[in-house]
Scaffold this active site. Structure first.
Site, PDB file in Angstrom:
ATOM      1  N   HIS A  84       0.669  -1.338   0.050  1.00 43.07           N
ATOM      2  CA  HIS A  84      -0.199   0.198  -0.244  1.00 43.07           C
ATOM      3  C   HIS A  84       0.526   1.117  -0.416  1.00 43.07           C
ATOM      4  O   HIS A  84       2.060   1.085   0.478  1.00 43.07           O
ATOM      5  CB  HIS A  84      -0.875  -0.203   1.096  1.00 43.07           C
ATOM      6  CG  HIS A  84      -0.181   0.132   2.849  1.00 43.07           C
ATOM      7  ND1 HIS A  84      -0.161   1.158   3.176  1.00 43.07           N
ATOM      8  CD2 HIS A  84       0.435  -0.852   3.359  1.00 43.07           C
ATOM      9  CE1 HIS A  84       0.123   1.021   4.694  1.00 43.07           C
ATOM     10  NE2 HIS A  84       0.076  -0.455   4.607  1.00 43.07           N
ATOM     11  N   ASP A  86      -1.125   4.926   0.963  1.00 44.22           N
ATOM     12  CA  ASP A  86      -1.321   5.626   2.107  1.00 44.22           C
ATOM     13  C   ASP A  86       0.035   4.987   3.211  1.00 44.22           C
ATOM     14  O   ASP A  86       0.153   3.478   4.066  1.00 44.22           O
ATOM     15  CB  ASP A  86      -2.597   4.925   2.155  1.00 44.22           C
ATOM     16  CG  ASP A  86      -3.231   3.952   2.742  1.00 44.22           C
ATOM     17  OD1 ASP A  86      -2.232   3.542   2.256  1.00 44.22           O
ATOM     18  OD2 ASP A  86      -3.972   3.927   3.775  1.00 44.22           O
ATOM     19  N   ASP A 116       6.211   0.977   5.969  1.00 42.45           N
ATOM     20  CA  ASP A 116       5.073   1.043   6.192  1.00 42.45           C
ATOM     21  C   ASP A 116       4.711   2.155   5.076  1.00 42.45           C
ATOM     22  O   ASP A 116       3.712   3.607   5.871  1.00 42.45           O
ATOM     23  CB  ASP A 116       4.444   1.536   7.485  1.00 42.45           C
ATOM     24  CG  ASP A 116       3.233   0.772   8.018  1.00 42.45           C
ATOM     25  OD1 ASP A 116       2.723  -0.339   6.646  1.00 42.45           O
ATOM     26  OD2 ASP A 116       2.399   0.807   8.104  1.00 42.45           O
ATOM     27  N   GLU A 150      -5.229   1.434   2.681  1.00 42.66           N
ATOM     28  CA  GLU A 150      -5.189   0.223   4.225  1.00 42.66           C
ATOM     29  C   GLU A 150      -5.099   1.043   5.269  1.00 42.66           C
ATOM     30  O   GLU A 150      -5.762   0.440   6.874  1.00 42.66           O
ATOM     31  CB  GLU A 150      -3.979  -0.152   3.787  1.00 42.66           C
ATOM     32  CG  GLU A 150      -2.937  -1.502   4.292  1.00 42.66           C
ATOM     33  CD  GLU A 150      -2.539  -1.331   6.201  1.00 42.66           C
ATOM     34  OE1 GLU A 150      -2.891  -1.971   6.743  1.00 42.66           O
ATOM     35  OE2 GLU A 150      -2.216  -0.566   6.466  1.00 42.66           O
ATOM     36  N   GLU A 151      -4.155   1.706   5.371  1.00 48.74           N
ATOM     37  CA  GLU A 151      -3.645   2.483   7.037  1.00 48.74           C
ATOM     38  C   GLU A 151      -5.449   3.026   7.879  1.00 48.74           C
ATOM     39  O   GLU A 151      -5.720   3.141   8.970  1.00 48.74           O
ATOM     40  CB  GLU A 151      -3.120   3.794   7.000  1.00 48.74           C
ATOM     41  CG  GLU A 151      -1.603   3.366   6.796  1.00 48.74           C
ATOM     42  CD  GLU A 151      -1.256   2.521   8.007  1.00 48.74           C
ATOM     43  OE1 GLU A 151      -1.447   2.069   8.359  1.00 48.74           O
ATOM     44  OE2 GLU A 151      -0.073   1.943   7.290  1.00 48.74           O
ATOM     45  N   ASP A 175       3.625  -6.177   4.413  1.00 45.40           N
ATOM     46  CA  ASP A 175       2.861  -5.578   5.237  1.00 45.40           C
ATOM     47  C   ASP A 175       3.270  -6.205   6.984  1.00 45.40           C
ATOM     48  O   ASP A 175       2.252  -6.081   7.285  1.00 45.40           O
ATOM     49  CB  ASP A 175       1.632  -4.941   4.966  1.00 45.40           C
ATOM     50  CG  ASP A 175       0.834  -3.944   5.462  1.00 45.40           C
ATOM     51  OD1 ASP A 175       2.008  -3.180   6.177  1.00 45.40           O
ATOM     52  OD2 ASP A 175      -0.163  -3.927   6.122  1.00 45.40           O
ATOM     53  N   HIS A 423       4.935   3.365  12.347  1.00 40.87           N
ATOM     54  CA  HIS A 423       3.250   4.067  12.780  1.00 40.87           C
ATOM     55  C   HIS A 423       4.255   5.032  13.698  1.00 40.87           C
ATOM     56  O   HIS A 423       3.465   6.291  14.194  1.00 40.87           O
ATOM     57  CB  HIS A 423       2.176   3.680  13.204  1.00 40.87           C
ATOM     58  CG  HIS A 423       1.352   2.373  12.698  1.00 40.87           C
ATOM     59  ND1 HIS A 423      -0.191   2.723  12.914  1.00 40.87           N
ATOM     60  CD2 HIS A 423       2.309   2.771  11.298  1.00 40.87           C
ATOM     61  CE1 HIS A 423       0.103   1.997  11.948  1.00 40.87           C
ATOM     62  NE2 HIS A 423       1.030   1.849  10.985  1.00 40.87           N
TER      63      HIS A 423
END
Length: 451
Positions: A84, A86, A116, A150-151, A175, A423
């Site tokens: 992904h 995003d 990520d 995805e997030e 991921d 994150h």
């Protein structure tokens, strides 16, 4: 295969440059803007990815800016690699490096998305390039699929892709973690609301995304003497025209591993519960801290504790917005495979009432793939051969991109004993790990699809 590894070693600078092109775009998934279902930034990231694919001669497709894909050749894709573009939001003041630039220092590449999931996407794309350019004979096709939401946890991107194209029968996502993740706990997100007549608390705000431990929380108080509030290394206090601002600094972490963080929201509520506030205000914050003790991750006060071979239930009180006496708050729960979402909801509703009511509840069932199946065992063999490390299957609390894809597993790209600040601030990928991941993916493609 040695030929693939040597080829990829010569691609290092190109890979860094391609990753920098993606990282510079602040592709936080948001509201629809024109033709872009998740906002212009996500659309720009997909355009940039497809431009890189064009540059390297890959046939590619854009699925209405929900997702995109690149095919290794003209064969029907039998192996799918799902990543992904995003990313989660950033708090720039917490970063030592520009979050939307790819900064290299001490063998690490820093920037939002480096691990990520933009770094793994680039690793997978160059793995495909290596297999193609080294002329490895293939009998099956490979498709790299990249989504843009995805997030958010809703994964409308993959839903849209599946309406317009076929998901290959074998799918892995980078991921997650190496070696192979075959079991993912169930996920629950719920919203609860409540009202109170408050004399001192003007507002409480914390959190930006439901699937992360909040690293900062702020309360505004009125009619409270500043001398009654003691600052500390975690708590700062300042007076402004609208009242006394109290900021609690914690540490961000992914909701799948909440014990790695320091929850600023529960820390702030606990702090407020020990101040000389009016009776209604104290009763309100004490009830919250009773339900959500500071840095609790097990949910005993909520009546939702549980554990089995897939691990223990964990939860995060992640978002709160209190104003005009009304609280709207969100939590994220990761529950083991032996528990049910129905039973958990029942326990939650009993625990939060009568002061609060659950107003929204969404849940995904756990995801399990046979550890002894051919697909998983082949990935484990490739991993062991390429790294010399122990191959094993993992169960996690996180939901990877294949959570709702039958037979899908996570295969990297975070290596054992690595913590890439996913994150969090100063997210990074080791350059060595980026190259190592690409080599593993190239070997996997050759193993599954080679003649």
């Amino acid at each position: 295969m040695e030929i693939l590894n040597k080829y990829l070693d010569n691609c290092q600078e190109e890979m860094k440059a391609a990753l920098a092109r993606l990282v510079k775009i602040p592709s936080v998934s948001g509201e629809k803007e024109g033709d872009f279902p998740f906002g212009k930034a996500c659309g720009a990231a997909l355009d940039e990815f497809l431009a890189i694919c064009d540059q390297y001669g890959f046939k590619n497709a854009n699925y209405d800016y929900y997702a995109g894909s690149a095919d290794l050749d003209d064969k029907e894709p039998e192996l799918g690699i799902l990543g992904h573009l995003d990313v989660v939001p950033v708090s720039e003041k917490d970063w030592s490096f520009p979050p939307f630039a790819c900064t290299e220092k001490d063998g690490k590449l820093y920037g939002r998305g480096c691990i990520d999931d933009k770094g793994p996407v680039i690793a997978a794309l160059f793995a495909m390039k290596a297999v193609r350019d080294c002329k490895i004979p293939l009998k099956k096709g490979v498709r790299l699929i990249v989504g843009c939401s995805e997030e958010t946890g809703c994964e409308l991107d993959i839903e849209h892709y599946c309406k317009n194209a076929v998901m290959p029968p074998m799918v892995f996502t980078p991921d997650g973690d190496f070696p192979v993740i075959t079991t993912e706990k169930g996920m629950i997100r719920f919203t609860f609301e409540g009202e109170a007549e408050l004399q001192n608390i003007v507002s409480i705000k914390a959190g930006t995304v439901v699937n992360a431990v909040p690293n900062e929380a702020e309360a505004v108080l009125k009619n409270v003497d500043k001398s009654a509030v003691s600052p500390s290394d975690k708590v700062s206090v300042r007076s402004e025209a609208d009242g006394l601002h109290i900021v609690f600094k914690g540490k961000a972490a992914h909701a799948s591993t909440p014990a790695e963080g320091d929850n600023a929201l529960t820390g702030l509520i606990d702090f407020l519960s020990r101040l000389p506030l009016a009776n209604n205000d104290l009763a309100f914050v004490k009830r919250l801290t009773e339900l959500f003790p500071y840095n609790d991750v097990k949910g005993q006060s909520l009546g939702i504790c549980g554990e089995d071979k897939s691990g223990a239930l964990t939860y995060v009180f992640s978002i709160a917005d209190l104003s005009d006496g009304k609280l709207t708050a969100k939590c994220d729960i990761r529950y083991p495979i032996s528990m049910t979402k129905e039973k958990i909801r029942e326990s939650l509703e009993k625990a939060v009432s009568p002061e609060f009511a659950i107003t929204d509840f969404t849940a995904n069932n756990p995801h399990c793939v046979d550890n002894d199946g051919e697909f998983v065992q082949t990935l484990l063999r490739v991993y062991q051969r390429e790294t010399g490390l122990e191959p094993y299957c993992k169960a996690i609390g996180g939901g990877t991109y294949v959570h709702d894809i039958e037979g899908g597993v996570a295969f990297g790209m975070e290596f054992p004993e690595e913590n890439n600040n996913m994150h969090g601030a100063d997210e990074f990928v080791k350059l060595e790990s980026l190259m190592r991941g690409a080599k593993i993916y190239a070997a996997a493609i050759a193993e599954f699809c080679g003649e």
